[in-house]
Design a protein around this motif. Structure first.
Motif, PDB file in Angstrom:
ATOM      1  N   GLY A   1      64.984  31.617  82.315  1.00  0.00           N
ATOM      2  CA  GLY A   1      64.171  30.814  81.426  1.00  0.00           C
ATOM      3  C   GLY A   1      62.702  30.845  81.773  1.00  0.00           C
ATOM      4  O   GLY A   1      62.308  31.257  82.865  1.00  0.00           O
ATOM      5  N   GLY A   2      61.901  30.404  80.818  1.00  0.00           N
ATOM      6  CA  GLY A   2      60.459  30.343  81.006  1.00  0.00           C
ATOM      7  C   GLY A   2      59.750  30.384  79.674  1.00  0.00           C
ATOM      8  O   GLY A   2      60.350  30.173  78.608  1.00  0.00           O
ATOM      9  N   ASP A   3      58.473  30.678  79.720  1.00  0.00           N
ATOM     10  CA  ASP A   3      57.636  30.643  78.533  1.00  0.00           C
ATOM     11  C   ASP A   3      58.061  31.648  77.474  1.00  0.00           C
ATOM     12  O   ASP A   3      58.504  32.756  77.792  1.00  0.00           O
ATOM     13  N   CYS A   4      57.849  31.259  76.227  1.00  0.00           N
ATOM     14  CA  CYS A   4      57.955  32.215  75.129  1.00  0.00           C
ATOM     15  C   CYS A   4      56.892  33.292  75.296  1.00  0.00           C
ATOM     16  O   CYS A   4      57.176  34.481  75.223  1.00  0.00           O
TER      17      CYS A   4
ATOM     18  N   ASP B   1      55.312  18.698  80.268  1.00  0.00           N
ATOM     19  CA  ASP B   1      55.739  17.661  79.335  1.00  0.00           C
ATOM     20  C   ASP B   1      55.214  17.958  77.935  1.00  0.00           C
ATOM     21  O   ASP B   1      54.338  17.261  77.405  1.00  0.00           O
ATOM     22  N   VAL B   2      55.760  18.991  77.323  1.00  0.00           N
ATOM     23  CA  VAL B   2      55.342  19.381  75.980  1.00  0.00           C
ATOM     24  C   VAL B   2      56.240  18.721  74.945  1.00  0.00           C
ATOM     25  O   VAL B   2      57.319  18.208  75.251  1.00  0.00           O
ATOM     26  N   THR B   3      55.781  18.734  73.697  1.00  0.00           N
ATOM     27  CA  THR B   3      56.591  18.251  72.569  1.00  0.00           C
ATOM     28  C   THR B   3      56.668  19.370  71.541  1.00  0.00           C
ATOM     29  O   THR B   3      55.861  19.445  70.619  1.00  0.00           O
ATOM     30  N   GLU B   4      57.638  20.257  71.709  1.00  0.00           N
ATOM     31  CA  GLU B   4      57.767  21.434  70.854  1.00  0.00           C
ATOM     32  C   GLU B   4      59.143  21.545  70.203  1.00  0.00           C
ATOM     33  O   GLU B   4      59.254  22.054  69.087  1.00  0.00           O
ATOM     34  N   CYS B   5      60.184  21.092  70.903  1.00  0.00           N
ATOM     35  CA  CYS B   5      61.534  21.029  70.341  1.00  0.00           C
ATOM     36  C   CYS B   5      61.891  19.562  70.105  1.00  0.00           C
ATOM     37  O   CYS B   5      61.422  18.678  70.822  1.00  0.00           O
ATOM     38  N   VAL B   6      62.725  19.309  69.102  1.00  0.00           N
ATOM     39  CA  VAL B   6      63.047  17.920  68.747  1.00  0.00           C
ATOM     40  C   VAL B   6      64.444  17.563  69.237  1.00  0.00           C
ATOM     41  O   VAL B   6      65.357  18.392  69.245  1.00  0.00           O
TER      42      VAL B   6
ATOM     43  N   CYS C   1      53.347  30.667  70.683  1.00  0.00           N
ATOM     44  CA  CYS C   1      54.249  31.389  69.779  1.00  0.00           C
ATOM     45  C   CYS C   1      55.428  30.496  69.399  1.00  0.00           C
ATOM     46  O   CYS C   1      55.329  29.712  68.472  1.00  0.00           O
ATOM     47  N   ASP C   2      56.524  30.561  70.132  1.00  0.00           N
ATOM     48  CA  ASP C   2      57.722  29.812  69.770  1.00  0.00           C
ATOM     49  C   ASP C   2      57.861  28.547  70.615  1.00  0.00           C
ATOM     50  O   ASP C   2      57.350  28.468  71.736  1.00  0.00           O
ATOM     51  N   PRO C   3      58.599  27.538  70.110  1.00  0.00           N
ATOM     52  CA  PRO C   3      58.730  26.262  70.813  1.00  0.00           C
ATOM     53  C   PRO C   3      59.657  26.342  72.030  1.00  0.00           C
ATOM     54  O   PRO C   3      60.673  27.041  72.015  1.00  0.00           O
ATOM     55  N   ARG C   4      59.295  25.576  73.059  1.00  0.00           N
ATOM     56  CA  ARG C   4      60.039  25.559  74.319  1.00  0.00           C
ATOM     57  C   ARG C   4      60.651  24.178  74.568  1.00  0.00           C
ATOM     58  O   ARG C   4      60.087  23.158  74.175  1.00  0.00           O
ATOM     59  N   LEU C   5      61.767  24.163  75.253  1.00  0.00           N
ATOM     60  CA  LEU C   5      62.289  22.917  75.790  1.00  0.00           C
ATOM     61  C   LEU C   5      61.397  22.457  76.925  1.00  0.00           C
ATOM     62  O   LEU C   5      60.937  23.278  77.731  1.00  0.00           O
ATOM     63  N   ASN C   6      61.145  21.155  77.016  1.00  0.00           N
ATOM     64  CA  ASN C   6      60.438  20.664  78.194  1.00  0.00           C
ATOM     65  C   ASN C   6      61.440  20.411  79.311  1.00  0.00           C
ATOM     66  O   ASN C   6      62.657  20.631  79.155  1.00  0.00           O
TER      67      ASN C   6
END
Length: 457
Positions: A73-76, A402-407, A426-431
């Motif tokens: 795992g890691g960044d898009c 602590d991002v807010t990209e996935c709901v 680019c694409d959303p990540r889980l925090n």
């Protein structure tokens, strides 16, 4: 240190792919500048060593045999200007915590691989992007062009390839320091898991599993003698062939060529054509490699890819990463796994539950729903176990920040939260909290799923 031989321009790993269809390559405006950047890279030190790649291959051989589990795992898409030690250590922390949960869940050693120190290029569905009547080249990752929507930023610049190399080297230095530090020790991982559980909205549900993991002192297979706490391998999509080719080297000890830009490289869904340049280049490197497999992939295509990329059937050489989408994984994947298993081919099967589950939020942001990600993972386990194969791992786009990209998930992010801390280029990540909630939720669901088997509690 085992010496490396520089490759001549005539070596097949450099030349065989040229002239073949090479999808998703930038339209570099200045060929001379590209040649200069490639020449600089060809004179540069390798980022990783062949022996490290071989070590990872041996770890992945255990995954293929059903004796280990992969957490990747890691960044898009990494950003050249935002690399910092805090963010890198947070993501490494998150991967180690996931390894502890998944290792306990599976009762297996865990191989931990980061999408890091090289994930600077992205395939795109269109070559251009249009805003308010202005058409510019699409953003293809920081190794190619800039994200701001200006003509200067969006122009492909080969000098960015050299910047990507140097930033990857700096990232690797930080990761290796992390692996040698206290943060990577099991005691730190267990403390972080306890903190997550206490703060979680589902504290009562997570408590029992956390106590069990604490009781055994973490469960990432350290007792088997080959897993080292803090061991973290680097991976990225091997998209830009001029970059990968320039960093290819021959191991003097074996005579085999390696891509020294990372330990594990993968071919994406858009570049896996059998007659294409990517498959040709990957077929000539000694690294462990992976291929993304989408819902439109046929059985004959998968078998042909295995033959091209792992003709000797070497365990650990090839990982197949299924990215079907929650609505299709139970429909499409069984036939592929059945046929590959029937052929006795030693590949590792891993699930990418992110890329098939991207949706558009009312705000226009790309996002992913936590429940869809969980559902695809559960479906993947159901399919693999249903045909008697080993569900070998997970491949996630995530960050320790602590991002807010996935709901959804443990962080309680909803659509209205997306604009607050949407940082992905680019694409959303889980925090971090969503990633751990995913691992706990999967453990909970699989422990009671029909046919889960004795390996799960």
């Amino acid at each position: 240190m085992i010496p490396l031989l520089e490759l001549s321009a005539a070596h097949p790993v450099h030349t065989a792919w040229r002239g073949l269809p090479a999808d998703q390559q930038p339209a570099w405006p200045d060929p001379a500048a590209l040649d200069a950047a490639a020449a600089t890279l060809s004179r540069s030190l390798p980022l990783v060593m062949p022996r490290e790649c071989d070590t990872l291959k041996s770890r992945l051989a255990a995954v293929a045999r059903g004796e280990a589990f992969l957490v990747q795992g890691g960044d898009c898409a990494e950003a050249l200007d935002t690399v910092n030690a805090t963010s890198i250590s947070r993501t490494a922390d998150t991967l180690q915590q996931l390894a502890s949960v998944f290792g306990y869940m599976m009762s297996l050693p865990v191989v931990t691989v980061a999408r890091m120190a090289g994930q600077y290029a992205k395939p795109r569905s269109r070559d251009t992007e249009t805003r308010d009547g202005v058409e510019l080249p699409a953003y293809r990752g920081d190794a190619v062009n800039g994200h701001p929507f200006t003509a200067a930023d969006r122009a492909p610049d080969p000098h960015r390839l050299v910047r990507a190399y140097h930033t990857s080297a700096a990232t690797l230095n930080l990761v290796r320091a992390y692996g040698a530090g206290e943060q990577s020790r099991p005691e730190h991982v267990l403390t972080a898991l306890r903190q997550f559980t206490v703060a979680s909205r589902a504290c009562e549900r997570h408590e029992a599993l956390t106590e069990e993991i604490e009781r055994v002192g973490g469960f990432t297979g350290t007792g088997d003698g080959w897993h080292t706490p803090g061991e973290l391998f680097m991976s990225h999509e091997g998209l830009l062939l001029d970059y990968e080719s320039a960093l290819a080297r021959v191991d003097a000890a074996t005579g085999r060529a390696y891509a020294t830009s990372g330990h594990l490289l993968w071919i994406g869904e858009r570049t896996r054509r059998l007659d294409g340049a990517h498959v040709e280049f990957f077929s000539r490197i000694g690294n462990p490699v992976a291929v993304k497999i989408g819902p439109n992939t046929g059985v004959d295509d998968v078998l042909a890819l295995i033959e091209r990329l792992s003709p000797d059937g070497e365990p650990g050489r090839l990982t197949l990463v299924a990215r079907m989408g929650a609505g299709k994984v139970r429909e499409v994947l069984p036939d592929l796994v059945e046929k590959v298993t029937a052929e006795g081919l030693p590949v590792a099967w891993v699930c990418d539950p992110m890329h098939g589950n991207t949706v558009s939020a009312p705000s226009g942001h790309k996002t992913r729903r936590f429940d869809d990600v969980v559902d695809e993972l559960v479906g993947f386990f159901e399919v693999l176990r249903g045909v008697g194969a080993h569900p070998g791992g997970v491949h996630l786009e995530l960050t320790g920040d602590d991002v807010t990209e996935c709901v959804g998930g443990g962080a309680g992010v909803d659509y209205s939260d997306l604009p607050r801390r949407y940082r992905s280029l680019c694409d959303p990540r889980l925090n971090r909290d969503q990633s751990l909630a995913l691992a706990f939720r999967l453990a909970e669901l699989l422990a009671v799923a029909p046919g889960a088997g004795g390996a799960l509690r």
